[in-house]
Write a protein that holds these residues in place. Structure first.
Motif, PDB file in Angstrom:
ATOM      1  N   LEU A   1       5.969   8.836   8.217  1.00 59.32           N
ATOM      2  CA  LEU A   1       7.133   7.954   8.155  1.00 59.32           C
ATOM      3  C   LEU A   1       6.876   6.641   8.883  1.00 59.32           C
ATOM      4  O   LEU A   1       7.286   5.570   8.425  1.00 59.32           O
ATOM      5  CB  LEU A   1       8.356   8.660   8.737  1.00 59.32           C
ATOM      6  CG  LEU A   1       8.895   9.832   7.902  1.00 59.32           C
ATOM      7  CD1 LEU A   1      10.060  10.497   8.622  1.00 59.32           C
ATOM      8  CD2 LEU A   1       9.311   9.351   6.529  1.00 59.32           C
ATOM      9  N   ALA A   2       6.184   6.697  10.003  1.00 56.46           N
ATOM     10  CA  ALA A   2       5.867   5.477  10.740  1.00 56.46           C
ATOM     11  C   ALA A   2       4.927   4.585   9.925  1.00 56.46           C
ATOM     12  O   ALA A   2       5.109   3.362   9.871  1.00 56.46           O
ATOM     13  CB  ALA A   2       5.235   5.827  12.088  1.00 56.46           C
TER      14      ALA A   2
ATOM     15  N   PHE B   1       6.030  -0.990   4.626  1.00 57.68           N
ATOM     16  CA  PHE B   1       7.197  -1.651   4.036  1.00 57.68           C
ATOM     17  C   PHE B   1       7.482  -2.968   4.751  1.00 57.68           C
ATOM     18  O   PHE B   1       7.736  -3.988   4.111  1.00 57.68           O
ATOM     19  CB  PHE B   1       8.418  -0.727   4.114  1.00 57.68           C
ATOM     20  CG  PHE B   1       9.684  -1.394   3.673  1.00 57.68           C
ATOM     21  CD1 PHE B   1       9.928  -1.620   2.337  1.00 57.68           C
ATOM     22  CD2 PHE B   1      10.635  -1.805   4.598  1.00 57.68           C
ATOM     23  CE1 PHE B   1      11.090  -2.239   1.925  1.00 57.68           C
ATOM     24  CE2 PHE B   1      11.801  -2.425   4.197  1.00 57.68           C
ATOM     25  CZ  PHE B   1      12.026  -2.644   2.852  1.00 57.68           C
ATOM     26  N   LEU B   2       7.432  -2.957   6.071  1.00 60.04           N
ATOM     27  CA  LEU B   2       7.690  -4.190   6.821  1.00 60.04           C
ATOM     28  C   LEU B   2       6.632  -5.249   6.525  1.00 60.04           C
ATOM     29  O   LEU B   2       6.944  -6.433   6.419  1.00 60.04           O
ATOM     30  CB  LEU B   2       7.749  -3.896   8.312  1.00 60.04           C
ATOM     31  CG  LEU B   2       8.981  -3.123   8.778  1.00 60.04           C
ATOM     32  CD1 LEU B   2       8.879  -2.791  10.258  1.00 60.04           C
ATOM     33  CD2 LEU B   2      10.247  -3.907   8.488  1.00 60.04           C
TER      34      LEU B   2
ATOM     35  N   ALA C   1       7.509  -8.798   4.870  1.00 60.63           N
ATOM     36  CA  ALA C   1       7.193  -9.984   5.670  1.00 60.63           C
ATOM     37  C   ALA C   1       6.376 -11.001   4.888  1.00 60.63           C
ATOM     38  O   ALA C   1       6.496 -12.204   5.129  1.00 60.63           O
ATOM     39  CB  ALA C   1       6.444  -9.571   6.930  1.00 60.63           C
ATOM     40  N   THR C   2       5.553 -10.554   3.943  1.00 67.12           N
ATOM     41  CA  THR C   2       4.742 -11.509   3.176  1.00 67.12           C
ATOM     42  C   THR C   2       5.600 -12.300   2.197  1.00 67.12           C
ATOM     43  O   THR C   2       5.305 -13.446   1.914  1.00 67.12           O
ATOM     44  CB  THR C   2       3.629 -10.795   2.404  1.00 67.12           C
ATOM     45  OG1 THR C   2       4.219  -9.820   1.552  1.00 67.12           O
ATOM     46  CG2 THR C   2       2.635 -10.162   3.343  1.00 67.12           C
TER      47      THR C   2
END
Length: 120
Positions: A29-30, A36-37, A41-42
Motif C-alpha cells: 500500500l505504501a 500514485f503521488l 505530481a508530474t
C-alpha cells in the motif's frame, strides 16, 4: 505434557526479512501510494489529436487548414474511409461536412478518429 523447546532457540529472534514478509500489505500500500503521488505530481496530460472540421453543420463548403490534405469520406454503407493524396480516387472525392465528412492532418489522426485507409 508440553511442547519441547530447544534451549538455543528459546531466545532466538526471527530474521529481519520475515518481518517484511509479515508486513507485506502495508508495504504494498505504501508503494502504491508513492507511485500514485509521483504520477499526480508530474501532471503530464497527453492531449488527444484534434480533428479539423470546417464550418458549421449547415455549411456544405468545407475549409481546411494548410497541410491537412487527407480527405475523410463516408460511403453509402456508412464506412468511414480516408483518402491520401496520390491515391486513385483522391481527386474525385469531395468532403461534405453536412454528412460528417472531414479533413485530417495525418494518418494517425484519421485512424484515431475511427476511419480506415482507402483500399485503392
Amino acid at each position: 505434557m508440553g511442547r519441547i523447546v530447544h534451549p538455543k532457540s528459546a531466545g532466538a529472534r526471527r530474521p529481519w526479512w520475515r518481518s517484511l514478509i509479515a508486513a507485506r500489505l502495508p508495504l504494498v500500500l505504501a508503494l502504491l501510494g508513492f507511485t500514485f503521488l509521483a504520477y499526480v505530481a508530474t501532471n503530464d496530460q497527453h492531449q488527444l489529436p484534434r480533428v479539423h472540421t470546417g464550418g458549421g453543420s449547415s455549411s456544405k463548403i468545407v475549409f481546411r487548414k494548410a497541410g491537412c490534405d487527407i480527405k475523410g469520406n463516408i460511403n453509402e454503407r456508412g464506412e468511414h474511409i480516408y483518402h491520401m493524396p496520390g491515391q486513385e480516387y483522391y481527386l474525385a472525392t469531395r468532403v461534405n461536412s453536412a454528412r460528417g465528412e472531414r479533413w485530417f492532418c495525418s494518418q494517425w489522426e484519421a485512424w484515431w478518429a475511427g476511419w480506415r485507409r482507402a483500399k485503392v
